[in-house]
Design a protein around this motif. Sequence first.
Motif, short mmCIF file in Angstrom:
data_model
loop_
_atom_site.label_atom_id
_atom_site.label_comp_id
_atom_site.label_asym_id
_atom_site.label_seq_id
_atom_site.Cartn_x
_atom_site.Cartn_y
_atom_site.Cartn_z
N LYS A 105 16.52 -15.05 -6.51
CA LYS A 105 16.31 -14.70 -7.75
C LYS A 105 14.72 -13.89 -7.89
O LYS A 105 14.38 -13.79 -9.06
CB LYS A 105 16.22 -15.88 -8.58
N GLY A 106 14.45 -13.29 -6.83
CA GLY A 106 13.31 -12.41 -7.01
C GLY A 106 12.02 -12.58 -6.59
O GLY A 106 11.21 -12.04 -6.39
N VAL A 107 12.13 -13.87 -5.99
CA VAL A 107 10.71 -14.42 -5.50
C VAL A 107 10.51 -13.88 -4.19
O VAL A 107 11.45 -13.88 -3.26
CB VAL A 107 10.52 -16.08 -5.65
N GLU A 108 9.30 -13.58 -3.68
CA GLU A 108 8.97 -12.91 -2.45
C GLU A 108 7.81 -13.63 -1.88
O GLU A 108 7.41 -13.62 -0.69
CB GLU A 108 8.65 -11.48 -2.58
N SER A 109 7.08 -14.83 -2.44
CA SER A 109 6.05 -15.39 -2.07
C SER A 109 6.25 -16.94 -2.34
O SER A 109 6.39 -17.00 -3.67
CB SER A 109 4.78 -14.85 -2.18
N LEU A 110 6.22 -17.75 -1.33
CA LEU A 110 6.30 -19.33 -1.82
C LEU A 110 4.89 -20.02 -1.63
O LEU A 110 4.14 -19.47 -0.93
CB LEU A 110 7.45 -19.91 -0.83
N GLY A 111 4.86 -20.83 -2.55
CA GLY A 111 3.53 -21.74 -2.49
C GLY A 111 4.05 -23.15 -2.59
O GLY A 111 4.74 -23.51 -3.36
N PHE A 112 3.72 -23.72 -1.19
CA PHE A 112 3.99 -25.22 -1.46
C PHE A 112 2.80 -25.95 -1.34
O PHE A 112 1.66 -26.09 -0.77
CB PHE A 112 4.65 -25.31 0.12
N GLU A 113 2.79 -26.91 -2.32
CA GLU A 113 1.86 -28.01 -2.22
C GLU A 113 2.25 -29.27 -1.78
O GLU A 113 3.03 -29.92 -2.43
CB GLU A 113 1.24 -28.28 -4.03
#
Length: 622
Positions: A105-113
């Motif tokens: 859906k357009g996300v290119e960078s993921l952040g995982f906490e």
Amino acid sequence: MAESKEKLFDQFPPVSTQEWKDKVIADLKGADFDKKLVWRTNEGFNVNPMYRAEDIAGLHTTDSLPGEYPYVRGTRTDNNWLVRQDIKVTDVKEANAKALDILTKGVESLGFELSKDLISVENLGTLLHGIDVEKVELNFSSCMKSTVKLAETVAAYLKTTGVDLTKISGSIRFNPFKRMLTKGRDFADYADQAVAIIAAVKELPLFRVLAVDAVMLNNAGSFISQELGFALAWGNEWLAALTEKGLTVDEVANRIKFNFGISSNYFMELAKFRAARMLWAQIVKQYNPACDCACKMKAHAQTSEFNQTVFDAYVNLLRSQTETMSAALAGVDSITTTPFDKAYKEPDDFSERLARNQQLLLKEESHINRITDPGAGSYYVETLTVSIAEQAWKLFLEVEDKGGFYKAVKEGFVQNQVNASAETRHTNVARRKEILLGTNQYPNFNEVAGDKIVKGEACGCGCGKHDDHHCEPEFPVLNTKRAASDFEALRLATERSGKRPSVFMLTIGNLAMRLARSQFSANFFACAGYKIIDNLGFETVQAGIDAALEAKADIVVLCSSDDEYAQYAPEAFKLLDGRALFVVAGAPACMDDLKAQGITEFIHVRSNVLDTLRSFNEKLSI
């Protein structure tokens, strides 16, 4: 055709700046030019109403191209920033499913906490299952004490995948100064841990592990030049401390990631990022790196939480949209658009979708990603860039004189400076010098918000005492109270009181003035959640008072012209006879005479809206 153009322009002789200014002064009809049109910014410099080519004639910000040192025009030759969304991981399978979904859906960078108990090679395998790690930027964070373990685990897992480690980009957020800034607790061995983390990711050259989280300062209400000045000092702390540990400047600089906030000051934020790249490049250059590429700033931007509101929360979309746009035009590397509902609950699928789409609108429909540094050459933007750079540099040098960022934080200098600025901004919000649409100006009259608040700390107190592990700070901490929180506390108090005071507009006399003042007064009292009863006008004061009493008004506001108040105000005050609070809308010349007759309540553009409404809540036993 060229000859025709030349003749056409010859018909318009050059006009000097002084001629323009003389014309403006004439149109002002005696009003002071500087007081009327020159804006004194919070950052400590003036902004003029007009700029011309002569204003940037001596500036060096126009001497380079995108991708060229000192990178004021960008570190790349394109503007294809990454759309980032963060995921708080409580279950690795669920987090993986969500990540795979938003990547479509357009996300290119993921952040995982990640919590510390989830850090393992096996869990990372589940978390990243099905994700093309060479094409998606991966960003990880955990508690500070677990960051070394997190770095080692990420590196160990990626080695098992068989992918080209030199192509995997991302970050592991190591921010020991967060504890100092928010908890007031020391973190003296930050440099040793940083060395260990860098060693852990030595086979991941595109991974940034040293965080400069200037977004924390932004969310605490800092001025723009402060956020930048302290960010530069923060970054330099990493350079100085780790080169002393034996690392080269290239090894350190290429591991630093700047995380900035974005306020609603559109052009100034755009200029901030340009100034940031320029100044950081010059700082790194002083360490004599082997390659100028080490001077490039890696910048992530996140829309502000300081100006988010609980009431009229959809207005947060307007604020974050302009914020996102200014960062995108400025050429940052990646952007997180904060969901509009984050101030009062955990964002849901709907608000996260809107946040993603805000960036996709700028990319896919506005095509902002196809133009690099559109502000270049703009007289205004170039001047702002240099002005912000000058103020930020002064602050940077002041921090360095104190021994660097670590010592400045431990001394409380950084926190005290930011908290003082936040206090100024809160005062400006209280006096409507800084507008929060829907909160301190033009509120939704009939909105209630108590039921939608899920977070226990929706009013933004920032005290930290809701944390079970709260300890007494050793030195000052940042105050993270949002700009709107005082107004929200006021309005929520009205909601929870179980009674909603009625404010009756007694409109009489001059048509234009009574309408303007009734609108002003309605917006004024609606900020506290009061019920507004407006009127088109009354023929007599007696008729207005009778109508107010019939409506069982708690407050009666007389709305007329200054010239008529000398007659109408005493009459209305006498007829009301204490059966409701009486207020005059305006600051008429006869104010002292009216006060002598017992009329004490006046509201006008110079009023402190917040303090005034607090006093009315107190009078009404709310």
